[in-house]
Design an enzyme around this catalytic site. Structure first.
Site, PDB file in Angstrom:
ATOM      1  N   SER A  24       0.685  -1.202  -0.025  1.00 33.61           N
ATOM      2  CA  SER A  24       0.054   0.056  -0.191  1.00 33.61           C
ATOM      3  C   SER A  24       0.837   1.110  -0.040  1.00 33.61           C
ATOM      4  CB  SER A  24      -0.870  -0.027   1.195  1.00 33.61           C
ATOM      5  OG  SER A  24      -1.865   0.992   1.102  1.00 33.61           O
ATOM      6  N   HIS A  51      -2.799  -1.071  -3.238  1.00 31.49           N
ATOM      7  CA  HIS A  51      -3.991  -0.191  -2.825  1.00 31.49           C
ATOM      8  C   HIS A  51      -3.899   1.038  -3.725  1.00 31.49           C
ATOM      9  CE1 HIS A  51      -4.917  -1.825   1.326  1.00 31.49           C
ATOM     10  NE2 HIS A  51      -4.920  -2.723   0.223  1.00 31.49           N
ATOM     11  N   ASP A 143      -4.386  -5.114   6.229  1.00 26.62           N
ATOM     12  CA  ASP A 143      -4.805  -5.598   5.015  1.00 26.62           C
ATOM     13  C   ASP A 143      -3.558  -6.624   4.586  1.00 26.62           C
ATOM     14  OD1 ASP A 143      -6.143  -6.665   2.738  1.00 26.62           O
ATOM     15  OD2 ASP A 143      -5.940  -4.933   1.554  1.00 26.62           O
TER      16      ASP A 143
END
Length: 853
Positions: A24, A51, A143
């Site tokens: 991310s 992401h 995540d």
């Protein structure tokens, strides 16, 4: 030849290894560093899930093409998966793998419900199982942690970036904290670790560890010596699966090599110990059980002591403490609801084998994810805000619990308990150990005490010890039973220092009273050869000569009757012992034919089995006697001249007994499998529900964090650009050597150059002050009026102005236009013309004819 061919077949069937990469914020640099170190022809497929902002075009494939020689593709639905390729997920999509093809679907439109890394990792774990690799790099949130755990549970390899090297460390730190990571490494070093792991995976680490009993024995001994834990009573399949994972990570080709590695690296013993411990817990697990406890069981316990009381509870295998704190909160909630006049208290003993888990439980600090299991009202009443957005248990609740390290197998239990909570622990133990622990729990509880088991645990066949509570799930009430039926097992710390063995005989003391009882029992049977057995068939005592019926089995010493019985007697003994434990009295089998080495009948044998009385020193044991007899004479029958008819009839009778025994065992196994299947289905539904609740509580915060950091990164980039432009403009203005003042529409100072300080007494803090407040050296009082006139008419103004010090400047006032062509102030410049004025004055002062000859 056969072995080589089989190996080749297995190797050919090995699926392609897939490396899933999750990242991310701040993840681009480690991804590039990792892919730059990957050989382009290594045979792996790489899938990058990062992401990304769904509004802007994804530039990730173009950026990755600069650092790797492999082909970089943006994934499309239905695209096949091939080796030596890098695949990048499209923004705002969820991706899975189905039958070696990608399945791409739009993400949930609701904000806060997008966890693409976990979704892909779970799909990868189900698809590739033990050849899947999961990698987590820099990023915010958590995540990827649950996805890595799924890969690890299926036998794959999991890696995380060293948190200290990550620009944003929450993602790798969350994965490490969840115990879902096998290797913590720098991004540039991960490729070599993955290749080494894959080489070991292809070499086929022996799966015959169960046959290497000596190596397994040594491994258990190392674990016992360093950790004090005896894993020989754990289910062998679970233990071997965890050992196999560590062997592959350490690239050990055999169990013997791994044992040698453990001897030279004591830290590996601790790592294996952590691997073998399974710590799964959360607040108020199985809500129906807690509803029964708070609505019925605890109020009844309080009502049974109207004068007040201090109750005792034991939470075995408490892990990080959620179960113990749930019990304390439930008791406080009941007291708050009933408000009894007498004083009641609950003392909780919470124990676990894992020191780290016990230390964490003592802290009483939990993450924000407990909001999914604990209601908002309970959070407000029993928790306080902690660092990093977590929660800390209230001090008075914490003081009711004593946390300690304790081994439920080898350490003495707590006694005189009103409540014993042991949830989903027994499923990891062998059936033999389960049959020892359930009576032990009965011993630890008071009469009427409650036993709380997990959804996959049962008391087994001990129906005389515990009765299930109606509508309570896995809650049982202790029944009164004879102490002689439950006192055959009591752990002590002394037993934990002995070497673990795969089959442990009952080392009961052969004292004089036991010997006298056995001898008197044999005298009643005319002193035939006999053995005393426990319920598992382990030999406790031998009387007389039994060599004709029993012989030691080849290999490691094994004093079990089923292993030592000679050919032709094993099945008969098994059936006889089973009947003896189920029926009362003497069980007799007559006329068994024993054969010699040539296969001819040697002698006839009568077997008797009798359960020892429950009132004796060894309840639950069986006395097996052997009585020889002469072979029956051969009878001539008019209907048959075959001399072996009697022998065949005997064999037929034995075969019928064996068939009946097999049928009984099959029926029992079928019932156990059906029960286990129902329990697994129930557990699976509960896990799915728990996962959904956890995902719902975390997703919105995750999405907000990702968006904030994306915006922050964009703002930071703009700030850097603006700082660069400001520096360039400042240097440009100062290099012109022109005094310049930027004024807004209210004639407040917006910016000025260094040369302006020679005219106006300006310092940096004067920005945003009106120009009229600043002292100047000009013999000119109409500057503000002229500036207002320029703002009104937009007409350029230029004048020559003298200073008090005798200097001269050309003053110019121009409108200030923004990039949108909006007038937002004026720009005043002062050009020094003092030398020009002085030269002009000297020329004017000279006579007109001074230059003539």
């Amino acid at each position: 030849m056969i072995k080589t061919s089989a190996t080749a077949t297995v190797a050919a069937a090995t699926p392609m290894p897939i490396v899933g990469i999750g990242a991310s914020a701040g993840g681009l640099d480690p991804i590039c560093e990792f892919l730059a170190s990957v050989p382009p022809d290594g045979g792996f497929a790489y899938v990058v899930v990062q992401h990304l902002d769904p509004v802007h075009k994804c530039m990730l494939p173009e950026l990755l093409k600069r650092v790797t020689g492999m082909n970089v593709l943006e994934v499309e639905d239905g695209m096949p998966l091939r080796a030596n390729q890098v695949y990048v997920v499209q923004p705002h999509n969820d991706m899975r793998i189905e039958h070696d093809h990608f399945s791409v679907r739009p993400a949930d439109e609701r904000r806060g419900r997008h966890l693409p890394i976990d979704i892909f990792f779970r799909s990868l774990a189900a698809h590739s199982r033990d050849v899947a690799v999961g990698v987590v790099f820099s990023g915010m949130g958590a995540d990827g942690a649950l996805g890595l755990k799924a890969i690890r549970d299926n036998g794959g390899l999991t890696l995380a970036q060293l948190p200290s090297t990550a620009r944003f460390d929450p993602m790798p730190a969350a994965a490490i904290a969840a115990r879902a990571v096998d290797i913590v490494e720098l991004p540039g070093q991960m490729a070599a670790r993955i290749v080494a792991w894959w080489s070991t995976q292809q070499s086929g680490v022996p799966e015959q560890a169960v046959l290497q009993r000596d190596g397994l024995q040594q491994l258990f001994q190392l674990l016992l010596k360093q950790t004090g834990a005896n894993f020989s009573d754990y289910k062998l399949s679970t233990v071997l699966r965890r050992i196999d994972r560590r062997m592959k990570l350490r690239q050990c080709a055999s169990l013997a090599d791994y044992v040698c590695f453990m001897r030279s690296h004591p830290a590996e013993v601790e790592l294996l110990f952590k691997e073998l411990l399974i710590g799964v817990t959360n607040f108020f697990r199985d809500p129906k059980v807690w509803e029964y406890l708070m609505g019925s069981a605890l109020p009844q316990l309080i009502a049974a002591h109207p004068e007040g009381a201090t109750f005792k509870a034991w939470v075995a295998a408490c892990s990080t403490g959620e179960e113990a704190y749930s019990l304390a909160i439930a008791f406080n909630e009941v007291l708050e609801k009933l408000r009894p006049k007498a004083r009641y208290a609950l003392q909780i003993f919470a124990t676990d084998l894992d020191d780290d888990a016990v230390d964490q439980a003592r802290q009483g600090v939990f993450g924000a994810d407990i909001e999914a299991d604990v209601s908002e009202g309970l959070l407000q009443r029993y928790f306080m805000p902690a660092e990093k957005g977590g929660y800390r248990i209230r001090k008075d609740v914490r003081n009711t619990i004593i946390f300690a390290r304790q081994n439920v197998i080898s350490d003495p239990p707590f006694t005189k308990l009103d409540l014993l909570c042991c949830r989903n622990l027994l499923i990891y133990f062998t059936a033999k150990l389960q049959e020892q622990l359930i009576p032990l729990f009965h011993y630890a509880l008071r009469t009427g005490g409650l036993l709380m088991l997990g959804s996959a645990d049962t008391p087994g066949h001990f129906s005389q010890l515990f009765a299930p509570m109606a509508g309570a799930g896995r809650v049982y009430r202790r029944l009164d039973a004879s102490i002689n039926r439950v006192a055959n097992y009591f752990p002590t710390r002394v037993s934990s220092v002995s070497a673990p063995i795969l089959i442990e005989p009952n080392n009961s003391t052969m004292n004089g009273n036991l010997q006298n009882q056995v001898e008197q029992q044999l005298l009643k049977k005319h002193a035939p050869a006999a053995v005393l057995l426990n319920a598992h068939g382990d030999i406790l005592y031998i009387h007389g000569r039994t060599g004709a019926f029993l012989e030691p089995a080849a290999g490691k010493a094994n004093w079990n009757i089923h292993a030592m019985a000679r050919d032709g007697l094993r099945h008969e003994m098994a059936e006889l012992l089973k009947r003896a434990t189920q029926e009362s009295g003497v069980i007799l089998v007559q006329g068994l034919i024993q054969r010699d080495e040539t296969g001819k009948p040697a002698q006839a044998l009568d077997l008797t089995a009798e359960a020892m009385p429950d009132t004796g020193p060894l309840p639950g044991t069986v006395l097996l006697t052997f009585a020889t007899a002469s072979l029956p004479p051969k009878k001539r029958r008019s209907r048959s001249s075959n001399p072996h008819v009697l022998e065949l009839e005997q064999q037929l009778a034995q075969a019928r007994l064996e068939i009946q025994a097999v049928r009984d065992e099959m029926q029992a196994s079928r019932e156990e499998l059906k029960s286990a299947n129902e329990e697994l289905q129930s557990t699976n539904e509960e896990l799915q529900s728990t996962n959904e609740e956890l995902t719902t509580s975390k997703e919105e915060m995750q999405s907000l964090n990702e968006e904030l950091y994306t915006v922050n990164a964009e703002l930071q980039s703009k700030v850097d650009d603006l700082s660069l432009v400001n520096g360039d403009m400042k240097n440009l203005l100062n290099s012109t050597d022109v005094a310049t003042i930027f004024l807004d529409s209210a004639l407040r100072i917006r910016r000025f150059t260094d040369q302006t300080t020679q005219i106006y007494k300006l310092i940096p803090s004067d920005v945003n002050r009106p120009l009229s407040d600043i002292v100047n050296d000009l013999l000119y009082a109409d500057l503000e009026a002229d500036a207002q006139n320029v703002l009104r008419t937009l007409v350029f103004c230029e004048k020559q102005i003298e200073t008090h010090s005798g200097g001269w400047y050309t003053m110019r006032i121009r409108p200030y236009r923004t990039v949108d062509n909006v007038i937002d102030g004026v720009v005043v410049t002062f050009i020094n013309i003092t030398e020009l004025k002085q030269l002009e004055a000297r020329l004017l002062s000279q006579p007109k004819d001074a230059g003539r000859v």
